[in-house]
Write a protein that holds these residues in place. Structure first.
Motif, mmCIF file in Angstrom:
data_model
loop_
_atom_site.group_PDB
_atom_site.id
_atom_site.type_symbol
_atom_site.label_atom_id
_atom_site.label_comp_id
_atom_site.label_asym_id
_atom_site.label_seq_id
_atom_site.Cartn_x
_atom_site.Cartn_y
_atom_site.Cartn_z
ATOM 1 N N ASN A 147 25.317 25.171 0.130
ATOM 2 C CA ASN A 147 24.193 25.570 -0.709
ATOM 3 C C ASN A 147 24.496 26.878 -1.434
ATOM 4 O OD1 ASN A 147 22.496 23.422 0.105
ATOM 5 N ND2 ASN A 147 21.888 24.542 1.942
ATOM 6 N N SER A 148 24.039 26.979 -2.664
ATOM 7 C CA SER A 148 24.166 28.234 -3.406
ATOM 8 C C SER A 148 23.346 29.320 -2.722
ATOM 9 C CB SER A 148 23.698 28.048 -4.847
ATOM 10 O OG SER A 148 24.512 27.120 -5.529
ATOM 11 N N THR A 149 23.829 30.552 -2.805
ATOM 12 C CA THR A 149 23.218 31.662 -2.086
ATOM 13 C C THR A 149 22.579 32.665 -3.036
ATOM 14 O OG1 THR A 149 25.206 33.049 -2.127
ATOM 15 C CG2 THR A 149 25.014 31.418 -0.328
ATOM 16 N N ILE A 150 21.739 33.517 -2.467
ATOM 17 C CA ILE A 150 21.132 34.583 -3.253
ATOM 18 C C ILE A 150 22.206 35.545 -3.747
ATOM 19 C CG2 ILE A 150 20.613 35.940 -1.195
ATOM 20 C CD1 ILE A 150 18.638 35.825 -4.560
ATOM 21 N N ALA A 151 23.279 35.730 -2.979
ATOM 22 C CA ALA A 151 24.366 36.607 -3.434
ATOM 23 C C ALA A 151 24.977 36.085 -4.727
ATOM 24 C CB ALA A 151 25.435 36.719 -2.350
ATOM 25 N N GLU A 152 25.198 34.778 -4.804
ATOM 26 C CA GLU A 152 25.761 34.180 -6.009
ATOM 27 C C GLU A 152 24.789 34.284 -7.174
ATOM 28 O OE1 GLU A 152 28.280 30.915 -3.371
ATOM 29 O OE2 GLU A 152 26.508 30.295 -4.513
ATOM 30 N N CYS A 189 26.921 24.520 -11.628
ATOM 31 C CA CYS A 189 27.044 25.908 -11.192
ATOM 32 C C CYS A 189 26.277 26.163 -9.894
ATOM 33 C CB CYS A 189 26.504 26.838 -12.276
ATOM 34 S SG CYS A 189 27.371 26.723 -13.857
ATOM 35 N N TRP A 190 25.236 25.360 -9.641
ATOM 36 C CA TRP A 190 24.340 25.593 -8.512
ATOM 37 C C TRP A 190 24.101 24.299 -7.750
ATOM 38 C CZ3 TRP A 190 24.323 30.562 -8.286
ATOM 39 C CH2 TRP A 190 24.415 31.296 -9.467
ATOM 40 N N VAL A 191 24.057 24.411 -6.430
ATOM 41 C CA VAL A 191 23.770 23.254 -5.579
ATOM 42 C C VAL A 191 22.703 23.652 -4.568
ATOM 43 C CG1 VAL A 191 25.956 22.054 -5.857
ATOM 44 C CG2 VAL A 191 25.795 23.849 -4.162
ATOM 45 N N PHE A 192 21.691 22.818 -4.459
ATOM 46 C CA PHE A 192 20.540 23.125 -3.603
ATOM 47 C C PHE A 192 20.057 21.874 -2.875
ATOM 48 C CE2 PHE A 192 19.868 26.203 -7.174
ATOM 49 C CZ PHE A 192 19.928 27.384 -6.443
ATOM 50 N N THR A 193 19.339 22.116 -1.794
ATOM 51 C CA THR A 193 18.378 21.179 -1.245
ATOM 52 C C THR A 193 17.009 21.774 -1.549
ATOM 53 O OG1 THR A 193 18.170 22.265 0.906
ATOM 54 C CG2 THR A 193 19.992 20.676 0.641
ATOM 55 N N PRO A 194 15.924 21.034 -1.371
ATOM 56 C CA PRO A 194 14.615 21.649 -1.622
ATOM 57 C C PRO A 194 14.382 22.917 -0.801
ATOM 58 C CG PRO A 194 14.383 19.280 -1.543
ATOM 59 C CD PRO A 194 15.799 19.573 -1.141
ATOM 60 N N LEU A 195 14.738 22.893 0.485
ATOM 61 C CA LEU A 195 14.513 24.065 1.331
ATOM 62 C C LEU A 195 15.426 25.221 0.941
ATOM 63 C CD1 LEU A 195 13.901 22.537 4.883
ATOM 64 C CD2 LEU A 195 12.324 23.977 3.576
ATOM 65 N N SER A 196 16.674 24.938 0.602
ATOM 66 C CA SER A 196 17.562 26.034 0.217
ATOM 67 C C SER A 196 17.135 26.636 -1.120
ATOM 68 C CB SER A 196 19.018 25.563 0.153
ATOM 69 O OG SER A 196 19.308 24.846 -1.033
ATOM 70 N N PHE A 197 16.551 25.815 -2.003
ATOM 71 C CA PHE A 197 16.012 26.343 -3.257
ATOM 72 C C PHE A 197 14.861 27.299 -2.971
ATOM 73 C CE2 PHE A 197 13.103 26.207 -6.892
ATOM 74 C CZ PHE A 197 13.962 26.493 -7.940
ATOM 75 N N LEU A 198 13.965 26.928 -2.057
ATOM 76 C CA LEU A 198 12.870 27.813 -1.685
ATOM 77 C C LEU A 198 13.392 29.118 -1.119
ATOM 78 C CD1 LEU A 198 10.142 25.552 -0.001
ATOM 79 C CD2 LEU A 198 10.144 26.511 -2.305
ATOM 80 N N ASP A 199 14.391 29.046 -0.251
ATOM 81 C CA ASP A 199 14.957 30.260 0.335
ATOM 82 C C ASP A 199 15.534 31.174 -0.749
ATOM 83 O OD1 ASP A 199 14.308 29.372 2.874
ATOM 84 O OD2 ASP A 199 16.312 28.590 3.298
ATOM 85 N N ALA A 200 16.220 30.572 -1.714
ATOM 86 C CA ALA A 200 16.849 31.363 -2.766
ATOM 87 C C ALA A 200 15.818 32.041 -3.664
ATOM 88 C CB ALA A 200 17.778 30.473 -3.603
ATOM 89 N N VAL A 201 14.798 31.302 -4.075
ATOM 90 C CA VAL A 201 13.817 31.914 -4.970
ATOM 91 C C VAL A 201 12.934 32.917 -4.218
ATOM 92 C CG1 VAL A 201 13.828 29.971 -6.562
ATOM 93 C CG2 VAL A 201 12.101 30.052 -4.762
ATOM 94 N N GLU A 202 12.741 32.709 -2.919
ATOM 95 C CA GLU A 202 11.998 33.694 -2.137
ATOM 96 C C GLU A 202 12.730 35.029 -2.119
ATOM 97 O OE1 GLU A 202 9.625 33.815 2.071
ATOM 98 O OE2 GLU A 202 11.674 33.026 2.127
ATOM 99 N N ALA A 203 14.030 34.995 -1.869
ATOM 100 C CA ALA A 203 14.815 36.226 -1.870
ATOM 101 C C ALA A 203 14.835 36.856 -3.260
ATOM 102 C CB ALA A 203 16.237 35.936 -1.393
ATOM 103 N N ALA A 204 14.967 36.026 -4.304
ATOM 104 C CA ALA A 204 14.967 36.543 -5.670
ATOM 105 C C ALA A 204 13.630 37.185 -6.015
ATOM 106 C CB ALA A 204 15.296 35.425 -6.654
ATOM 107 N N ALA A 205 12.530 36.589 -5.545
ATOM 108 C CA ALA A 205 11.209 37.157 -5.797
ATOM 109 C C ALA A 205 11.068 38.511 -5.122
ATOM 110 C CB ALA A 205 10.124 36.201 -5.313
ATOM 111 N N GLN A 206 11.607 38.658 -3.918
ATOM 112 C CA GLN A 206 11.551 39.941 -3.220
ATOM 113 C C GLN A 206 12.279 41.036 -3.992
ATOM 114 O OE1 GLN A 206 13.158 39.071 0.644
ATOM 115 N NE2 GLN A 206 11.325 37.984 1.341
ATOM 116 N N LEU A 207 13.304 40.633 -4.750
ATOM 117 C CA LEU A 207 14.068 41.580 -5.562
ATOM 118 C C LEU A 207 13.456 41.784 -6.949
ATOM 119 C CD1 LEU A 207 17.659 40.316 -4.690
ATOM 120 C CD2 LEU A 207 16.578 42.439 -3.906
ATOM 121 N N GLY A 208 12.384 41.063 -7.249
ATOM 122 C CA GLY A 208 11.780 41.151 -8.573
ATOM 123 C C GLY A 208 12.546 40.396 -9.641
#
Length: 228
Positions: free
Chosen positions: A71-76, A147-166
């Motif tokens: 899964n793609s990560t928030i770091a990427e 460029c990006w690979v997700f499952t529904p849950l991994s997408f939620l995790d990624a956007v949650e972290a991105a939201a925390q960073l604004g």
């Protein structure tokens, strides 16, 4: 198909199309190809009116040729945002070619083990991936890839972290898992009218938590049905 405007996903979408205050945007099987996903989402957010909706369809990597990829990560995502990618990175090009497997949704849903599937590009996958990455580096040409690979849950995790960073401005409305036999999951999100950052963050957190529980409940139900 006639293309009215071309936008690289970097900079102002409003400036590119000359308008804003739109009611909705639809991107079907597009987001996985966007080099800078967070920048692209922010650009679409900026042209929607408060209450405007963006609907996406994305491939669930578990049910198509990306099944062997991590899964793609928030770091990427952060790297792509800070470097403001307008073209897929060398890593993205290499991974897309080397890690893709020769297996489709029908085979996976029928119970075939993806771990036993050959690479999509066969025995030449490693050398081809390196060749494509090298040619992309030297020529500067655009190489289309996932460029990006997700499952529904991994997408939620990624956007949650991105939201925390604004870095993610939307509030999620809904997320729907792939239907049996299919490979797409669907996400609906809105530009909220709330201007207070703390209030917006609270709405984002509440929506993500709710949708995560919905997905987990669906997974538990599916497992029970599979064993009954």
């Amino acid at each position: 198909m006639t293309i009215d405007y071309a936008w690289e996903g970097s900079g102002s979408l409003a400036a590119a199309i000359g308008q804003e205050g739109l009611d909705f945007a639809i991107a079907a099987q597009v987001a996985q190809y966007v080099p800078n996903l967070l920048g692209w989402l922010r650009g679409i957010h900026a042209v929607l009116r408060p209450g405007g909706v963006l609907n996406l369809s994305l491939p669930d990597r578990r049910f198509m040729f990306d099944v062997g990829r991590a899964n793609s990560t928030i770091a990427e995502l952060v790297e792509a945002s800070l470097l403001d990618y307008t073209r897929p990175s060398l890593r993205q090009v290499f991974a897309h070619t080397y890690e893709a497997l020769a297996i489709g949704p029908g085979e996976i849903w029928a119970g075939e083990d993806p771990a036993r599937a050959p690479r999509l590009c066969g025995d030449a996958a490693l050398a081809l991936a390196y060749k494509q990455a090298g040619e992309t580096f030297t020529s500067g040409r655009y190489q289309s890839c996932h460029c990006w690979v997700f499952t529904p849950l991994s997408f939620l995790d990624a956007v949650e972290a991105a939201a925390q960073l604004g870095l993610f401005p939307f509030v999620l409305n809904q997320i729907a898992a792939a239907e049996p036999g299919g490979f797409e999951f669907y996400v609906s999100m809105r530009r909220d009218a709330e201007s207070d950052p703390q209030a917006l963050r609270g709405m984002q957190e509440g929506a993500i938590a709710h949708l995560r529980e919905v997905l987990k409940r669906q997974q538990r139900t599916a497992r029970l049905l599979a064993t009954s």
